[in-house]
Design a protein around this motif. Structure first.
Motif, PDB file in Angstrom:
ATOM      1  N   MET A  76       0.835  -1.191   0.000  1.00  0.00           N
ATOM      2  CA  MET A  76       0.000   0.000   0.000  1.00  0.00           C
ATOM      3  C   MET A  76       0.873   1.246   0.000  1.00  0.00           C
ATOM      4  SD  MET A  76      -3.077  -1.144  -0.059  1.00  0.00           S
ATOM      5  CE  MET A  76      -4.101   0.228   0.393  1.00  0.00           C
ATOM      6  N   TYR A  77       0.458   2.242  -0.772  1.00  0.00           N
ATOM      7  CA  TYR A  77       1.168   3.517  -0.887  1.00  0.00           C
ATOM      8  C   TYR A  77       0.145   4.634  -0.824  1.00  0.00           C
ATOM      9  CZ  TYR A  77       5.076   0.699  -2.480  1.00  0.00           C
ATOM     10  OH  TYR A  77       6.085  -0.229  -2.546  1.00  0.00           O
ATOM     11  N   LEU A  78       0.628   5.839  -0.610  1.00  0.00           N
ATOM     12  CA  LEU A  78      -0.200   7.036  -0.686  1.00  0.00           C
ATOM     13  C   LEU A  78       0.188   7.771  -1.959  1.00  0.00           C
ATOM     14  CD1 LEU A  78       0.266   8.229   2.994  1.00  0.00           C
ATOM     15  CD2 LEU A  78      -1.653   6.957   2.055  1.00  0.00           C
ATOM     16  N   ILE A  79      -0.804   8.251  -2.686  1.00  0.00           N
ATOM     17  CA  ILE A  79      -0.543   9.063  -3.876  1.00  0.00           C
ATOM     18  C   ILE A  79      -1.244  10.399  -3.642  1.00  0.00           C
ATOM     19  CG2 ILE A  79      -2.430   7.996  -5.166  1.00  0.00           C
ATOM     20  CD1 ILE A  79      -0.606   8.380  -7.693  1.00  0.00           C
ATOM     21  N   ARG A  80      -0.507  11.488  -3.843  1.00  0.00           N
ATOM     22  CA  ARG A  80      -1.002  12.819  -3.461  1.00  0.00           C
ATOM     23  C   ARG A  80      -0.833  13.803  -4.603  1.00  0.00           C
ATOM     24  NH1 ARG A  80      -2.328  15.150   1.349  1.00  0.00           N
ATOM     25  NH2 ARG A  80      -1.746  17.306   1.753  1.00  0.00           N
ATOM     26  N   SER A  81      -1.909  14.483  -4.946  1.00  0.00           N
ATOM     27  CA  SER A  81      -1.854  15.571  -5.926  1.00  0.00           C
ATOM     28  C   SER A  81      -1.750  16.878  -5.151  1.00  0.00           C
ATOM     29  CB  SER A  81      -3.091  15.567  -6.822  1.00  0.00           C
ATOM     30  OG  SER A  81      -4.245  15.874  -6.075  1.00  0.00           O
ATOM     31  N   ILE A  82      -0.810  17.733  -5.595  1.00  0.00           N
ATOM     32  CA  ILE A  82      -0.557  18.985  -4.888  1.00  0.00           C
ATOM     33  C   ILE A  82      -0.621  20.140  -5.892  1.00  0.00           C
ATOM     34  CG2 ILE A  82       1.095  20.279  -3.483  1.00  0.00           C
ATOM     35  CD1 ILE A  82       2.297  17.492  -2.737  1.00  0.00           C
ATOM     36  N   GLY A  83      -1.477  21.105  -5.615  1.00  0.00           N
ATOM     37  CA  GLY A  83      -1.625  22.256  -6.499  1.00  0.00           C
ATOM     38  C   GLY A  83      -1.948  23.510  -5.723  1.00  0.00           C
ATOM     39  N   LYS A  84      -2.190  24.592  -6.441  1.00  0.00           N
ATOM     40  CA  LYS A  84      -2.503  25.872  -5.807  1.00  0.00           C
ATOM     41  C   LYS A  84      -3.815  25.817  -5.031  1.00  0.00           C
ATOM     42  CE  LYS A  84       0.079  28.483  -9.180  1.00  0.00           C
ATOM     43  NZ  LYS A  84       0.041  29.280 -10.386  1.00  0.00           N
ATOM     44  N   GLN A  85      -4.726  24.931  -5.447  1.00  0.00           N
ATOM     45  CA  GLN A  85      -6.015  24.801  -4.771  1.00  0.00           C
ATOM     46  C   GLN A  85      -5.907  23.998  -3.482  1.00  0.00           C
ATOM     47  OE1 GLN A  85      -5.474  23.428  -7.853  1.00  0.00           O
ATOM     48  NE2 GLN A  85      -6.368  24.918  -9.229  1.00  0.00           N
ATOM     49  N   GLY A  86      -4.779  23.310  -3.271  1.00  0.00           N
ATOM     50  CA  GLY A  86      -4.612  22.462  -2.095  1.00  0.00           C
ATOM     51  C   GLY A  86      -4.080  21.108  -2.504  1.00  0.00           C
ATOM     52  N   ALA A  87      -4.382  20.093  -1.714  1.00  0.00           N
ATOM     53  CA  ALA A  87      -3.859  18.754  -1.972  1.00  0.00           C
ATOM     54  C   ALA A  87      -4.916  17.703  -1.669  1.00  0.00           C
ATOM     55  CB  ALA A  87      -2.621  18.512  -1.138  1.00  0.00           C
ATOM     56  N   GLN A  88      -4.813  16.588  -2.350  1.00  0.00           N
ATOM     57  CA  GLN A  88      -5.678  15.435  -2.136  1.00  0.00           C
ATOM     58  C   GLN A  88      -4.805  14.190  -2.061  1.00  0.00           C
ATOM     59  OE1 GLN A  88      -9.290  14.802  -2.409  1.00  0.00           O
ATOM     60  NE2 GLN A  88      -9.643  16.964  -2.053  1.00  0.00           N
ATOM     61  N   THR A  89      -5.179  13.247  -1.204  1.00  0.00           N
ATOM     62  CA  THR A  89      -4.429  12.020  -1.031  1.00  0.00           C
ATOM     63  C   THR A  89      -5.359  10.820  -1.151  1.00  0.00           C
ATOM     64  OG1 THR A  89      -2.949  13.147   0.508  1.00  0.00           O
ATOM     65  CG2 THR A  89      -2.877  10.751   0.525  1.00  0.00           C
ATOM     66  N   GLN A  90      -4.870   9.772  -1.822  1.00  0.00           N
ATOM     67  CA  GLN A  90      -5.607   8.520  -1.920  1.00  0.00           C
ATOM     68  C   GLN A  90      -4.656   7.353  -1.672  1.00  0.00           C
ATOM     69  OE1 GLN A  90      -8.205   7.848  -5.220  1.00  0.00           O
ATOM     70  NE2 GLN A  90      -8.638  10.011  -5.468  1.00  0.00           N
ATOM     71  N   LEU A  91      -5.232   6.216  -1.330  1.00  0.00           N
ATOM     72  CA  LEU A  91      -4.448   4.996  -1.174  1.00  0.00           C
ATOM     73  C   LEU A  91      -4.266   4.339  -2.539  1.00  0.00           C
ATOM     74  CD1 LEU A  91      -5.976   3.403   2.036  1.00  0.00           C
ATOM     75  CD2 LEU A  91      -3.659   4.264   1.751  1.00  0.00           C
ATOM     76  N   LEU A  92      -3.066   3.827  -2.773  1.00  0.00           N
ATOM     77  CA  LEU A  92      -2.732   3.111  -4.003  1.00  0.00           C
ATOM     78  C   LEU A  92      -2.207   1.751  -3.609  1.00  0.00           C
ATOM     79  CD1 LEU A  92      -2.094   2.933  -7.068  1.00  0.00           C
ATOM     80  CD2 LEU A  92       0.128   3.979  -6.525  1.00  0.00           C
ATOM     81  N   ARG A  93      -2.728   0.699  -4.233  1.00  0.00           N
ATOM     82  CA  ARG A  93      -2.273  -0.661  -3.937  1.00  0.00           C
ATOM     83  C   ARG A  93      -1.505  -1.202  -5.132  1.00  0.00           C
ATOM     84  NH1 ARG A  93      -5.865  -5.951  -3.304  1.00  0.00           N
ATOM     85  NH2 ARG A  93      -4.163  -7.384  -2.891  1.00  0.00           N
ATOM     86  N   ILE A  94      -0.275  -1.674  -4.869  1.00  0.00           N
ATOM     87  CA  ILE A  94       0.563  -2.296  -5.879  1.00  0.00           C
ATOM     88  C   ILE A  94       0.528  -3.804  -5.654  1.00  0.00           C
ATOM     89  CG2 ILE A  94       2.879  -2.445  -6.893  1.00  0.00           C
ATOM     90  CD1 ILE A  94       1.654   0.354  -7.132  1.00  0.00           C
TER      91      ILE A  94
END
Length: 93
Positions: A73-91
């Motif tokens: 399990m990993y965390l994947i995070r998008s980061i921008g001027k509007q803020g950030a979002q995080t989701q779980l990613l399973r490999i």
């Protein structure tokens, strides 16, 4: 102790940002789609250590090679001027 490379999964700071990853689980690639352009998409270990960072060049979609990551399990995070979002990613293997 330096905690600047850790991420919290408790609070997403961009409620109006749609952030989708697929396929999940995955083996080789993960596709990322966001509703608004972000600057980076980062992947973290489940304990918050950053293991990769990907500049988006203001695109709203991209594909990331995760074939060298170990199963888990990993965390994947998008980061921008509007803020950030995080989701779980399973490999998987």
């Amino acid at each position: 102790t330096n905690f600047s490379n850790t991420v919290s999964i408790i609070k997403n700071t961009a409620d109006d940002l749609s952030f989708t990853i697929y396929p999940n689980p995955t083996i080789t690639y993960v596709n990322v789609e966001v509703s608004k352009a972000v600057e980076t998409v980062n992947i973290y270990t489940i304990d918050g250590k950053e293991i990769s960072s990907h500049a988006t060049n203001n695109r709203t979609s991209m594909s990331i090679d995760v074939s060298k990551l170990s199963e888990g399990m990993y965390l994947i995070r998008s980061i921008g001027k509007q803020g950030a979002q995080t989701q779980l990613l399973r490999i998987t293997q």
